[in-house]
Enzyme design. Sequence first.
Site, PDB file in Angstrom:
ATOM      1  N   GLY A  89     -33.420 -30.983 -17.198  1.00 51.40           N
ATOM      2  CA  GLY A  89     -33.572 -32.100 -17.388  1.00 51.40           C
ATOM      3  C   GLY A  89     -35.733 -32.033 -17.805  1.00 51.40           C
ATOM      4  O   GLY A  89     -35.355 -31.214 -18.862  1.00 51.40           O
ATOM      5  N   SER A  90     -36.160 -33.040 -17.881  1.00 54.08           N
ATOM      6  CA  SER A  90     -37.526 -32.665 -18.304  1.00 54.08           C
ATOM      7  C   SER A  90     -38.106 -34.257 -18.241  1.00 54.08           C
ATOM      8  O   SER A  90     -37.394 -35.538 -18.387  1.00 54.08           O
ATOM      9  CB  SER A  90     -37.604 -32.516 -19.863  1.00 54.08           C
ATOM     10  OG  SER A  90     -37.294 -30.957 -20.283  1.00 54.08           O
ATOM     11  N   ASN A  91     -38.995 -34.756 -18.606  1.00 53.82           N
ATOM     12  CA  ASN A  91     -40.373 -35.360 -19.389  1.00 53.82           C
ATOM     13  C   ASN A  91     -40.940 -35.611 -19.478  1.00 53.82           C
ATOM     14  O   ASN A  91     -41.340 -34.384 -19.787  1.00 53.82           O
ATOM     15  CB  ASN A  91     -41.046 -36.385 -17.195  1.00 53.82           C
ATOM     16  CG  ASN A  91     -40.212 -36.305 -16.545  1.00 53.82           C
ATOM     17  OD1 ASN A  91     -39.089 -36.954 -16.152  1.00 53.82           O
ATOM     18  ND2 ASN A  91     -40.745 -35.805 -15.314  1.00 53.82           N
ATOM     19  N   ASN A 126     -34.684 -37.584 -20.471  1.00 52.90           N
ATOM     20  CA  ASN A 126     -32.990 -37.693 -19.710  1.00 52.90           C
ATOM     21  C   ASN A 126     -32.086 -38.195 -19.898  1.00 52.90           C
ATOM     22  O   ASN A 126     -30.871 -38.290 -19.963  1.00 52.90           O
ATOM     23  CB  ASN A 126     -32.991 -36.142 -18.550  1.00 52.90           C
ATOM     24  CG  ASN A 126     -33.469 -35.318 -18.749  1.00 52.90           C
ATOM     25  OD1 ASN A 126     -34.144 -35.345 -18.098  1.00 52.90           O
ATOM     26  ND2 ASN A 126     -33.808 -34.590 -19.873  1.00 52.90           N
TER      27      ASN A 126
END
Length: 778
Positions: free
Chosen positions: A218-220, A486
Amino acid sequence: MTISRQFTGLTLAGLFLGLSLSAQAFSPSVQTGADIRRTGFGVPHIRAENERGLGFGIGYAYAQDNLCLLANEIVTVNGERSRYFGPEQLTVEERENRISDVFFQWLNTPQAVNAFWQAQPAEVRDLVEGYAAGYNRYLAERRQQGLPQQCQGEWVRDIAAEDLVKLTRRLLVEGGVGQFAEALASATPPQAMANIENNARAYQLADTRLQRFALDRGSNAVAVGSERSFNGRGMLLANPHFPWVGGMRFYQMHLTIPGKLDVMGAALPGLPMINIGFNQHLAWTHTVDSSKHFTLYRLQLDPKDPTRYLLDGQSLPLSKQTVTVQVKQTDGQVVPVSRDVYSSQFGPIVQWPGKLDWNNQFAYSLRDANLDNDRVLKQWYAMNRAGNLKDLQDSVHTIQGIPWVNTLAVDDKGQTLYMNLSVVPNVSTDKLARCSDPRAGLKMIVLDGSNSACAWDIDPHAAQKGIYASSQLPQLLRKDFVQHSNDSAWLANPAQPLTGFSPLISQDGQPLGLRSRFALDRLATLSKKGLVSVQDLQHMVMDDQVFLATQVVPDLLKFCTSQSEAALKSVCSSLKAWDGRANLESGVGLVHFQSIMQAMQESPQAWRVAFDPKDAQHTPRGLAIEKPEVAKALREAMLASAEIAAKMGLTEKTRWGDVQVVSSGGQQTPIHGGPGTLGIYNAIQSVPREDGKLEVVSGTSYLQVVTFDDKGPHAQGLLAFSLSSDPASKYSRDQTEAFSKKQWSVLPFTEQQIKADPQYQVQTVRDDLEKTGKVAAQ
């Protein structure tokens, strides 16, 4: 080391398959090398005069810290795990060796590897060849000292440029056919269905891994511009969520070629350039996108032969590629085992019992857009050298090498940029309506493989046949902020929604993930208070707020007031005492909350206020505890949570730091954060252990907050799992302990900052047969 075409005069194959395996096929009179300057936590600042020398330094430094990791991944991408470890052992990704080997033998054929290599510009070739030579130099030196305990087998060998190409091709298909290795390697014509039954374990593992894929990758990201930042410059938070082990484990480094390149950040194993980072004038990061990077095609089979399919009424044969894997037997002997992989003109046949069946009527082909993406290394190297935001944007527009991620960036002028410019199949909304199987929905696109009109469209402006041109993809340039966690491109900034794209690119009007809702909520709160500071962005990750708790805990506690059972009272007491966060000192209420909400989120009827696309930031919310069916489900979820906690040996005195840990070298480090599905921005995935604890496997990885002033970038960051995967290294736990304590590190970037670092040391390594680098205290 060079890869070149070879004329043998004996076989046509020699023209295409001749790949030199020499890792040091360069003129001995040419000496190149690098200075490896290490600062706090061992972070290498690698400086060289050219790409060959820089690659050499990167490969050498990476081997110092992760020799065994890369050696193991090289075995994997060459399809040789069964040869050395037997067919049934599991890879780091929990895939059986025999399945992994068939898949990578199919993916990384000599023809495919050579075609990729021939497409690389000279600078990229120099970087890759230098990397291989640097790795080999350190391996030779380490052999003299004795290899680490975890890689003392014959499988540890010198590497060549083609090995690094194979690693890159594995990276490319992570968002596509790489998720279907079992389905590809086990696809069998209907007459041999017994073989499918024998693969039940492999499919179970694959199903679990597929469900976890989005959680592990994922990621922010938050990019703040001049209108919102404390100093009127751009400011970037990068918070990618990636595996803590294996071939997707980030490595932190700083790369310099004087007058040409000066970039710092993190890269994936085997890549001689920065994937996420910053340079003198800009900073960027990536988030895994929600776009589709492959489609399935349902083939109408010839009634007379299930290995033939009908296209526009014509019967065509499936092509057959025989893949041979060397397999170690229980007696130690190695024998060849062959497997046929079938393909249509759309791509390989994939078979997943109960999902994608190959019977006498239908079969399914998978077409992965990134199989033809040979531009990814050129893309990242161009981004590394970008002098301003326009340079970066233009490079992504022109090269179109980003495989399956969004790009968010800021510059020192205060601009912010969001780009959903990855490699996406060119299938319009109209074509989707005509050609897709509506029963499949939009999660997995299934097109009609009996009609050539359902092939991907070709746009002459795209960098590759069959994908969307960059001008047709979502992008946003603003001076307040853009953010992403995401979801689709829709609400990267709610003030300027991105709508009207093919569902393969971006879907609007869909519920936002809880991390996105948290980010938008926090940014709105910060906006009301004033300008955004570096500490504000750091706190978004490190205060470990559980956003879902803000939406439902009042209802949970209200429900608790009417419960009298002892087990429920214990759960309710823990929930009431819980601080609503995932800090180390947070109580066992977090464990109960996670168990309860995992059960409740499966029911759309559980929400008191349903999702409203006109108010996506604030819906759904609340639990409809007044509904009997919801109250019943909630009670059952609480009782189940009490049982789970009892089995784990948890009490009301247990703290989250007692539960979630990461192990290294026989030691354990408590880790804060938790599941992103609960709206925890500091997303951490962990799996149960036999002792009742949870072992971290993925999540927050490389962290950076970057801002600028007239002198250049100012960055703070961390590599949550530390620089080295070798348990014996002093750099294997140091940053993990700092992450556990929420201690950010200043990232030295200028020469003055690097040399002033208390841990500064320099090693010069030379790319020749005579000299080896020596560490000198400075």
